[in-house]
Every structure is written in structure tokens, then in C-alpha cells.
Write a protein that holds these residues in place. Structure first.
Motif, mmCIF file in Angstrom:
data_model
loop_
_atom_site.group_PDB
_atom_site.id
_atom_site.type_symbol
_atom_site.label_atom_id
_atom_site.label_comp_id
_atom_site.label_asym_id
_atom_site.label_seq_id
_atom_site.Cartn_x
_atom_site.Cartn_y
_atom_site.Cartn_z
ATOM 1 N N GLY A 149 42.611 10.172 -10.074
ATOM 2 C CA GLY A 149 42.677 9.358 -8.858
ATOM 3 C C GLY A 149 41.973 9.981 -7.677
ATOM 4 N N SER A 150 41.761 11.306 -7.727
ATOM 5 C CA SER A 150 41.078 11.977 -6.625
ATOM 6 C C SER A 150 40.246 13.124 -7.148
ATOM 7 N N ARG A 151 39.133 13.318 -6.513
ATOM 8 C CA ARG A 151 38.291 14.470 -6.799
ATOM 9 C C ARG A 151 38.932 15.698 -6.155
ATOM 10 N N HIS A 152 38.840 16.844 -6.814
ATOM 11 C CA HIS A 152 39.390 18.073 -6.250
ATOM 12 C C HIS A 152 38.568 18.497 -5.035
ATOM 13 N N ARG A 153 39.271 18.786 -3.950
ATOM 14 C CA ARG A 153 38.533 19.106 -2.721
ATOM 15 C C ARG A 153 37.878 20.468 -2.774
ATOM 16 N N GLY A 154 38.368 21.317 -3.694
ATOM 17 C CA GLY A 154 37.710 22.607 -3.849
ATOM 18 C C GLY A 154 36.601 22.551 -4.890
ATOM 19 N N GLY A 155 36.548 21.475 -5.660
ATOM 20 C CA GLY A 155 35.495 21.326 -6.656
ATOM 21 C C GLY A 155 35.743 22.072 -7.949
ATOM 22 N N ARG A 156 36.824 22.817 -8.003
ATOM 23 C CA ARG A 156 37.064 23.692 -9.141
ATOM 24 C C ARG A 156 37.750 22.967 -10.306
ATOM 25 N N CYS A 194 41.729 7.021 -2.819
ATOM 26 C CA CYS A 194 41.172 5.749 -3.270
ATOM 27 C C CYS A 194 41.036 4.807 -2.084
ATOM 28 N N VAL A 195 41.942 4.931 -1.131
ATOM 29 C CA VAL A 195 41.865 4.082 0.060
ATOM 30 C C VAL A 195 40.612 4.423 0.867
ATOM 31 N N THR A 196 40.357 5.688 1.024
ATOM 32 C CA THR A 196 39.157 6.120 1.736
ATOM 33 C C THR A 196 37.909 5.550 1.077
ATOM 34 N N GLY A 197 37.839 5.691 -0.250
ATOM 35 C CA GLY A 197 36.676 5.189 -0.974
ATOM 36 C C GLY A 197 36.521 3.694 -0.813
ATOM 37 N N ARG A 198 37.642 2.986 -0.933
ATOM 38 C CA ARG A 198 37.552 1.527 -0.844
ATOM 39 C C ARG A 198 37.149 1.089 0.567
#
Lengths: 346, 346
Positions: A149-156, A194-198
Motif C-alpha cells: 500500500g505504500s512505498r518505503h520512505r527509506g527505499g530499503r 494512497c490518498v496522496t497518490g490519488r
DNA sequence: ATGAAAGCGCTAACAA
DNA sequence: TTGTTAGCGCTTTCAT
């Protein structure tokens, strides 16, 4: 009471086959270094004794439990349940079990991690909506994790999510094609990615069409039908005109439609509505709901695939999957026409 | 890459506390036979080292996995998901984990039992709808089991189900009170016990009111909205008059209402409808659905309670729980009136 | 290719 | 009350 017969162990099989227990171990682990004669004898003994290796003993010896956990806000939401089902089947197909647990809040999330991870009960973790609250802060280091549901903000950390932006843009573009210009959206809690993306997709589609972005066209709901109802009530009370609504889930769409009906407005004659999720019976509402459909079992399967990959190959870089979403047009949407009544102040 | 730090074991704690590892074991198992001095030293060492006992090692030593499994046709049905969520929370509260797995058919059911039971991964099993097909035949002996949805036909296995008969009778009696006399029912597959119970309640309420039992008033559906639609279509096509429908789940009720609407009949003005389950958004359908509400999480909690009871006290007799169901009247039901149009042959 | 020995981390049974 | 000794059933390592 029948005494439960003692467990058949690897040594029982070895004795019966006239070999050492190590040959049995090699056979059940499909090791190459066994003569075909030994293998045959062992397999015969296994069949005769109906021997099954103890999963627990293997876990202890190998340091792997072959069990995954899935931590989700709840198990009953159709979206979550469908993803879990997909994950469960995929995990089992690959020889893993899946424990799905409901962690409604951060506290429960933290407690669950204690029970599951600190006691070494699981090899990996799938976390749904990690940024819905601060649960990501409580993540134990050292355990393979995948986000859903969300990408990791650290990218790891690997993750699987939807292409939220394209999905939202597709629905707005559909409205625009149909001649609508006053297009509202009802969102979930803004903390969720998901809200941000939408919202990005919503804004991009509008600005691509040269339309101004109007903050009062956005109502922040909480995914409940009631909040969809409240959105429409609020717009009507403020006298903001509109002819189309993109509700960011089906429940809010249903609530919005109920509010429109209660205000004597017709869907889709007066206002068009598009939901999100394609929940069960979406086609049985009045009117049948136009919506965005996602392949939820696939999300679950991909999450398991990524998790096993990071368990077995921790050195590989993380991956972020964005799955496509499909617009399903039913009867809650119609072309804009001059004759329609545009909602105004009541 | 950070090398994962080696696990802290019971012996590390013992060394640090200056006692034997057995004293540590006694402390973590809350055995009474420890001096308060030893206990304090051990607890200090545990805290300092952040020691957590390995669940796997305990399982191997004790022969108990502290894990339960729940085998259900699917994880996505709201009814199942709610029961599972209740069971999962209760299991965890009592120190157990729950693996919920979807077994859509007998074959999958059998395979799952192999994976879960023969490998000794679980201590007990919850089986949903054991008589929906012949899955009960595949049950492995020797493993504690609890049924959900059906009483065990041998009487040996505990179970938790609804008071289906009273529930069905309550809905029919409500219709009768409202003046209805031509009351239909749409059932699920007749192999399922809940259908049998509901049919008994339906018949009993009718005969208690002195009404004849008419086989053509019963339509056998498959729980899907489509089958509810088909039921109404079939009655209309046959020209059988009716003014009330007891649909044995909400989906079929929704399908029936759609068919009535398509035939230009009004709910509840022409025909009253009662569903079963009180699914999410039941109050948002048009009209808001009258239905029978069950406490699904309670079913799950009770199932776990009974299962743990039969694990810990196998000698005790089995129990059969029948939970009550509540009639919720919304707007899909109305009093019978002479003026209404009774559906007739089209 | 096969087997003996030594664990994995804990608990049960017994001895002190 | 505490500690010692054996496992639980398997895998890993290292001989043979």
C-alpha cells in the motif's frame, strides 16, 4: 481413551530401512548424494511407516520457521481480506504458512511484533498500510519486511502498491471526456499514501485539462459510507455546484449517492459518481456503481514473492511494484447535459 | 552487511545471572519453585540482554506448537472474515497463533491437513461448514477439532453455530404479524446444515400459524445475488403470487430486490424482503435491508475457547453452542395491505 | 555415498 | 530451591 501413538521419527525410518538416520535426512531433503538403492529403501520405509518430518524440529535445526506474518488493520475489509487470501495461497504454494493478524493501532502492532518476531516465530513480515499511523516506527530491525500500500520512505524495504495516480487520473479524465467540469473528490485520511497518490492524479488530470484546482472540491473522509454522505451534505450546504464525484473508495461513493438521493438529486442524471475497489455487489447498488478495479489477490501474491526474495537473497536491492487499476463503467456515470440540475444551496 | 547478532539464549541469561539455565527456565515459566533472590537476578539479566525465549525451541521440547489453524472455504466472505478475526484475537489473547487458510474444496482441505497436521505444526483445528461438502470425511483422527456452522453428526466434536431455526422462525413470524400470508424463502445449498435449520424454522412458523406448506415457495439458491435474482424471476414466470420473501442471506436478498425492481415491483410496497447476516452497507441499499444479525466475532471467540478446552481437557465431553440471532428491521419490510400489487404471471 | 558426533534452545525428570 | 543430565527430531559438519 486411545493413547496417541508415539510419533514416527527419522530414526524409526532409518532402522526400518537398515540405514543411518542421515540417509533418511538426505532423502527427504532431496540431496543428490544418495545411492538409488538407499533412496529406494528409505522411500519404502517412509511409505510403510507413513513418516512425516516434524516441521518444528526442522525449524529448530535450520533456524527457519517457514512461516510469514501479515499485519493489517483488520481482516474483514474486503480489500484486505482479498489481498490476504492471495498472499496465503501463494505462501503455501511456496512451502510457507501465513499468520494474518489484525493490528488496529500502533500499540497492537508493536505487541504483535513482540509475539511474532522476538520469539522467532516467523521468517518475514508483510505490513499493510505502514504509514496509516506511526506503526512503521515500531518496525523491528533485522526481519525481512515487505510493505503493501505504500512505498518505503527509506527505499530499503520492497513494496507493492497500486498506480494510484494513474487510477485517479483515469477517472477524472473519464469525467472530462463526458463533458463534466465541476469534479469533486472524496478522499480517505490524508496520512495514507494512497490518498496522496490519488490526489496527485486528480490534480494532474484537472490541470492537464486547463482546469483550476479548487481546494473546496476536496473533502477528506475516513473511508466510511457516512463520510461520503457528509461530503455531499457539506458541498450542498455550502452551495458549491458540481456534476461529478470521484470517491476514493466504494463505501464513500455509496454514502455520497445516498446523500444525493436524500437531496432529491439523481445519479447519474444530475451527478455522476465513480468509486474505487469494485467491492462485492457494487453492481447491485442503485445505480450499479462505476468504479476502479484492482487485482487484490495479485497484490498479495506479489507481496509474498518479494518477501521470499528478500529472505532468500537479502543482498538484492529492494523493489517497488505499482500494479495497474482498471476503470469499470456501470451506471452511476453519465454524460454531462445542460438540462441537468446542478446541486445548489438548499 | 551487518552480520545478524547471534541469538541470546537461556544459557547466556543463566551465565549473566550466575545461576543455572534451569532457574531461568523456571522464571520464564512462572514456576513457583524459585527463590525471590534468584528470580530478581534472572529478571535483571533478562532485561539487560533483552532475552526472549524461542517459541520454536519450546515447541520442540514441549510437543506443543501453540498454533491453531482455521480452515474455511475462503477468507473474503464477510461472514467468514469476521469470525476469523474474532478467533484470531481470542487465540492471541490466550497465547496462541492462528493460521487461517482457504480450502475451497475437499481436495484443498485434505492437502492443507497434510501440511498442517501431519507435520505437527498445529495443536488444533477449526473447521468452517464441515458438511458443505464431504470435507469432514478427510478429518485426521487424533487432532482436536471444533466445527463452526454445523453440529458434529457423531457428537464427539464440539461446535458452535447459530440458532438457525429460531432465526428463520422469527423472520417468518414478523411477516405474519405484518399480515403477510404468501411468504417465500430463498435458501442456500441444501447440503449445508444452516439451510436445514432455517427451513425447519420457516416451516414451523408457517404451520404454527395454520398455514399450509407449499414446496414451490422454496427456491434453492447458492448464496449468490444472481441466485436471488433467479428465484424471483422463477416465481414470477410461474405466476405464483407472494408478498414476502425470507432470503437466507443478504446477497440473495439484494438479488431478489433487483429482480423485483426489474419487474416494476416495489420493495416494500409490493413485496417485503428480509435477508440474513447484516452485511456491511446493508443499511445503504435501496431500500435499506431488513435482516437477521449474528455476532460473528463471538462465534470465532467461542470456537477458540471450545478448541482450547478440548486441547487442554480432552477427557471432557463435547459441547454444542447455539448463538442467538437478532432481527433488524429497516425499510425492506412493510405491512401487508390490500392495495398492493401481488406479483402475477407476466 | 554413508555415518558418527554435535548441536539448534528449550523443558522434563531426577538428584542434590 | 537448585542444578545435572537427557532428551524433543531434525540438520550440519566432518570423518570414513
Amino acid at each position: 481413551m486411545a493413547k496417541t501413538k508415539p510419533r514416527v521419527t527419522i530414526r524409526d525410518v532409518a532402522r526400518r530401512a537398515g540405514v543411518s538416520h542421515m540417509s533418511v535426512s538426505r532423502v527427504i531433503n532431496k540431496s543428490a548424494r544418495v545411492s538409488s538403492k538407499t533412496r529406494a529403501a528409505v522411500e519404502k520405509a517412509i511409505a510403510e511407516l507413513d513418516y512425516r518430518p516434524s516441521a518444528i524440529a526442522r525449524s529448530l535445526a535450520r533456524g527457519k520457521t517457514h512461516t510469514l506474518a501479515c499485519l493489517t488493520p483488520n481482516l474483514t475489509d474486503f480489500t484486505f481480506a482479498s489481498i490476504i487470501e492471495g498472499a496465503e495461497v501463494e505462501a503455501r504454494r511456496r512451502g510457507y504458512f501465513l499468520i494474518a493478524s489484525a493490528a488496529p493501532d500502533e500499540q497492537a502492532f508493536d505487541a504483535l511484533q513482540n509475539q511474532l518476531i522476538s520469539t522467532r516465530r516467523i521468517d518475514g513480515l508483510i505490513v499493510f498500510n505502514p504509514y496509516a499511523d506511526d506503526r512503521h516506527v515500531h518496525l523491528r530491525p533485522g526481519v525481512p519486511v515487505v510493505f503493501v500500500g505504500s512505498r518505503h520512505r527509506g527505499g530499503r524495504i520492497s513494496s507493492v502498491a497500486l498506480d494510484e495516480e494513474s487510477a485517479a487520473a483515469a477517472s477524472v479524465e473519464y469525467f472530462l471526456d463526458q463533458g463534466h467540469r465541476q469534479i469533486m473528490t472524496i478522499t480517505g485520511p490524508t496520512a495514507e499514501d494512497c490518498v496522496t497518490g490519488r490526489l496527485q492524479g486528480y490534480r494532474r488530470a484537472l490541470s492537464d485539462a486547463g482546469l483550476a484546482y479548487a481546494p473546496e472540491h476536496i473533502f477528506v473522509g475516513d473511508w466510511s459510507a457516512n463520510s461520503g454522505y457528509a461530503a455531499v451534505e457539506s458541498w450542498l450546504a455550502q452551495g458549491i455546484p458540481f456534476t461529478a464525484i470521484f470517491a476514493q473508495n466504494d463505501r464513500m461513493a455509496v454514502g455520497a449517492i445516498a446523500a444525493l438521493r436524500d437531496a432529491s438529486l439523481c445519479v447519474p442524471a444530475d451527478v455522476s459518481v465513480i468509486g474505487f475497489d469494485d467491492m462485492p455487489l457494487a453492481s447491485y447498488f442503485d445505480p450499479p456503481l462505476s468504479t476502479l478495479r484492482q487485482d487484490m489477490p495479485l497484490i498479495g501474491r506479489e507481496a509474498v514473492r518479494l518477501l521470499l526474495e528478500s529472505i532468500e537473497h537479502p543482498e538484492r536491492p529492494s523493489q517497488h511494484l505499482q500494479l495497474p487499476v482498471e476503470l469499470v463503467i456501470r451506471s452511476s456515470t453519465a454524460e454531462f447535459s445542460r438540462e441537468r440540475r446542478i446541486p445548489e444551496r438548499r
